[in-house]
Design an enzyme around this catalytic site. Structure first.
Site, PDB file in Angstrom:
ATOM      1  N   TRP A 267      47.637  34.132  40.192  1.00 29.08           N
ATOM      2  CA  TRP A 267      47.797  32.791  39.613  1.00 29.08           C
ATOM      3  C   TRP A 267      48.624  32.842  38.335  1.00 29.08           C
ATOM      4  O   TRP A 267      48.614  33.839  37.619  1.00 29.08           O
ATOM      5  CB  TRP A 267      46.432  32.198  39.279  1.00 29.08           C
ATOM      6  CG  TRP A 267      45.704  31.693  40.496  1.00 29.08           C
ATOM      7  CD1 TRP A 267      45.055  32.441  41.421  1.00 29.08           C
ATOM      8  CD2 TRP A 267      45.575  30.336  40.894  1.00 29.08           C
ATOM      9  NE1 TRP A 267      44.511  31.628  42.381  1.00 29.08           N
ATOM     10  CE2 TRP A 267      44.821  30.327  42.088  1.00 29.08           C
ATOM     11  CE3 TRP A 267      46.026  29.129  40.367  1.00 29.08           C
ATOM     12  CZ2 TRP A 267      44.499  29.150  42.756  1.00 29.08           C
ATOM     13  CZ3 TRP A 267      45.698  27.956  41.028  1.00 29.08           C
ATOM     14  CH2 TRP A 267      44.946  27.974  42.207  1.00 29.08           C
TER      15      TRP A 267
ATOM     16  N   HIS B 134      33.976  25.032  36.187  1.00 28.07           N
ATOM     17  CA  HIS B 134      34.578  26.137  36.944  1.00 28.07           C
ATOM     18  C   HIS B 134      35.099  27.232  36.009  1.00 28.07           C
ATOM     19  O   HIS B 134      34.922  28.418  36.276  1.00 28.07           O
ATOM     20  CB  HIS B 134      35.714  25.583  37.812  1.00 28.07           C
ATOM     21  CG  HIS B 134      36.433  26.610  38.615  1.00 28.07           C
ATOM     22  ND1 HIS B 134      35.904  27.148  39.762  1.00 28.07           N
ATOM     23  CD2 HIS B 134      37.637  27.194  38.443  1.00 28.07           C
ATOM     24  CE1 HIS B 134      36.752  28.023  40.269  1.00 28.07           C
ATOM     25  NE2 HIS B 134      37.813  28.073  39.482  1.00 28.07           N
TER      26      HIS B 134
ATOM     27  N   GLY C 215      38.805  20.514  33.618  1.00 27.84           N
ATOM     28  CA  GLY C 215      37.840  19.479  33.273  1.00 27.84           C
ATOM     29  C   GLY C 215      36.473  19.679  33.886  1.00 27.84           C
ATOM     30  O   GLY C 215      35.624  18.785  33.798  1.00 27.84           O
ATOM     31  N   THR C 216      36.240  20.845  34.532  1.00 29.89           N
ATOM     32  CA  THR C 216      34.950  21.091  35.166  1.00 29.89           C
ATOM     33  C   THR C 216      34.374  22.413  34.657  1.00 29.89           C
ATOM     34  O   THR C 216      35.079  23.196  34.015  1.00 29.89           O
ATOM     35  CB  THR C 216      35.112  21.192  36.704  1.00 29.89           C
ATOM     36  OG1 THR C 216      35.846  22.379  37.019  1.00 29.89           O
ATOM     37  CG2 THR C 216      35.826  19.966  37.260  1.00 29.89           C
TER      38      THR C 216
ATOM     39  N   PHE D 205      38.828  35.767  39.658  1.00 33.22           N
ATOM     40  CA  PHE D 205      37.478  36.001  40.155  1.00 33.22           C
ATOM     41  C   PHE D 205      37.427  37.271  40.997  1.00 33.22           C
ATOM     42  O   PHE D 205      36.414  37.984  41.010  1.00 33.22           O
ATOM     43  CB  PHE D 205      37.003  34.794  40.978  1.00 33.22           C
ATOM     44  CG  PHE D 205      35.593  34.916  41.473  1.00 33.22           C
ATOM     45  CD1 PHE D 205      34.527  34.606  40.646  1.00 33.22           C
ATOM     46  CD2 PHE D 205      35.330  35.339  42.769  1.00 33.22           C
ATOM     47  CE1 PHE D 205      33.219  34.726  41.094  1.00 33.22           C
ATOM     48  CE2 PHE D 205      34.028  35.452  43.227  1.00 33.22           C
ATOM     49  CZ  PHE D 205      32.968  35.145  42.391  1.00 33.22           C
ATOM     50  N   GLU D 206      38.514  37.581  41.671  1.00 34.25           N
ATOM     51  CA  GLU D 206      38.580  38.738  42.562  1.00 34.25           C
ATOM     52  C   GLU D 206      38.958  40.038  41.853  1.00 34.25           C
ATOM     53  O   GLU D 206      38.930  41.115  42.462  1.00 34.25           O
ATOM     54  CB  GLU D 206      39.566  38.465  43.700  1.00 34.25           C
ATOM     55  CG  GLU D 206      39.139  37.359  44.641  1.00 34.25           C
ATOM     56  CD  GLU D 206      39.338  35.934  44.110  1.00 34.25           C
ATOM     57  OE1 GLU D 206      38.678  35.007  44.612  1.00 34.25           O
ATOM     58  OE2 GLU D 206      40.156  35.754  43.155  1.00 34.25           O
TER      59      GLU D 206
ATOM     60  N   PHE E  63      40.809  45.513  29.602  1.00 30.54           N
ATOM     61  CA  PHE E  63      40.473  44.100  29.808  1.00 30.54           C
ATOM     62  C   PHE E  63      41.623  43.214  29.339  1.00 30.54           C
ATOM     63  O   PHE E  63      41.809  43.002  28.142  1.00 30.54           O
ATOM     64  CB  PHE E  63      39.187  43.760  29.044  1.00 30.54           C
ATOM     65  CG  PHE E  63      38.690  42.373  29.276  1.00 30.54           C
ATOM     66  CD1 PHE E  63      38.052  42.056  30.455  1.00 30.54           C
ATOM     67  CD2 PHE E  63      38.864  41.390  28.316  1.00 30.54           C
ATOM     68  CE1 PHE E  63      37.576  40.758  30.679  1.00 30.54           C
ATOM     69  CE2 PHE E  63      38.396  40.108  28.524  1.00 30.54           C
ATOM     70  CZ  PHE E  63      37.746  39.790  29.709  1.00 30.54           C
TER      71      PHE E  63
ATOM     72  N   VAL F  25      44.516  35.403  34.204  1.00 33.26           N
ATOM     73  CA  VAL F  25      44.500  34.267  33.281  1.00 33.26           C
ATOM     74  C   VAL F  25      43.713  33.136  33.924  1.00 33.26           C
ATOM     75  O   VAL F  25      43.871  32.847  35.109  1.00 33.26           O
ATOM     76  CB  VAL F  25      45.925  33.815  32.874  1.00 33.26           C
ATOM     77  CG1 VAL F  25      46.739  33.388  34.075  1.00 33.26           C
ATOM     78  CG2 VAL F  25      45.886  32.720  31.837  1.00 33.26           C
TER      79      VAL F  25
ATOM     80  N   ARG G 221      50.060  34.506  24.454  1.00 36.36           N
ATOM     81  CA  ARG G 221      49.389  35.817  24.537  1.00 36.36           C
ATOM     82  C   ARG G 221      49.986  36.725  25.620  1.00 36.36           C
ATOM     83  O   ARG G 221      49.540  37.846  25.807  1.00 36.36           O
ATOM     84  CB  ARG G 221      47.899  35.608  24.824  1.00 36.36           C
ATOM     85  CG  ARG G 221      47.180  35.007  23.629  1.00 36.36           C
ATOM     86  CD  ARG G 221      45.847  34.386  24.035  1.00 36.36           C
ATOM     87  NE  ARG G 221      45.119  33.898  22.878  1.00 36.36           N
ATOM     88  CZ  ARG G 221      45.384  32.764  22.244  1.00 36.36           C
ATOM     89  NH1 ARG G 221      46.377  31.996  22.636  1.00 36.36           N
ATOM     90  NH2 ARG G 221      44.675  32.392  21.195  1.00 36.36           N
TER      91      ARG G 221
END
Length: 163
Positions: free
Chosen positions: A25, A88, A85-86, A58-59, A113, A80, A127
């Protein structure tokens, strides 16, 4: 800016096998993070570098774990997550962070990390180590993984003589 007070990590890691696990992503940010990590690895004498892409942040832990178990000396995890707005954002950030820490602890393989958790695209770009960025978190993650690798090699118990 969070980079204030950061140590200068210069490590000779010649001969190390390192994998960079990078999320797919946010291509522009990821390209900067990967380039920064690869530059730091090259400067440290690492010539055996493999780039592996994960579907998303997440993976990262499951891919990093597979790489650690496959015999890499260190893993540099890059991703990243941009706040939306949730809730998540909180779930993915916490799961990826906890998972990467667990990979390092469970396998004994250093995990650098490099997971950015930002409120917006501008923070991520700042960054990403791109031209005009104030920080290079890809470089920092690679340097941390290598510094940890060298430290762990220094504290590993010596082999006991056969007798």
């Amino acid at each position: 800016m969070s980079g204030h007070g950061a140590p200068s990590l210069s490590t000779d890691a010649t001969g190390a096998r390192v994998v960079v696990v990078a999320s797919s992503w946010h291509e522009l940010v990821m390209d900067g993070l990967v380039a920064g990590a690869q530059a730091a690895l090259a400067e440290a004498g690492v010539t055996d570098v493999t780039l592996v892409r994960s579907a998303g942040s997440f993976e990262l832990p499951i891919v990093a774990q597979a790489c650690a178990r496959a015999g890499f000396d260190a893993v540099v995890a890059l991703g990243v997550i941009i706040r939306g707005g949730t809730p998540h954002f909180e779930y993915v950030s916490a799961a990826a962070t906890d998972g990467l820490a667990r990979v390092a602890l469970d396998t004994g393989v250093p995990v650098g990390f490099g997971l950015l958790t930002c409120d917006d695209d501008a923070q991520a770009i700042d960054r990403a180590g791109l031209e005009g960025s104030r920080e290079d978190k890809g470089r920092e993650a690679a340097e941390a993984a290598l510094a940890t690798l060298v430290t762990l090699r220094g504290v590993a118990p010596a082999s006991s003589p056969e007798g």
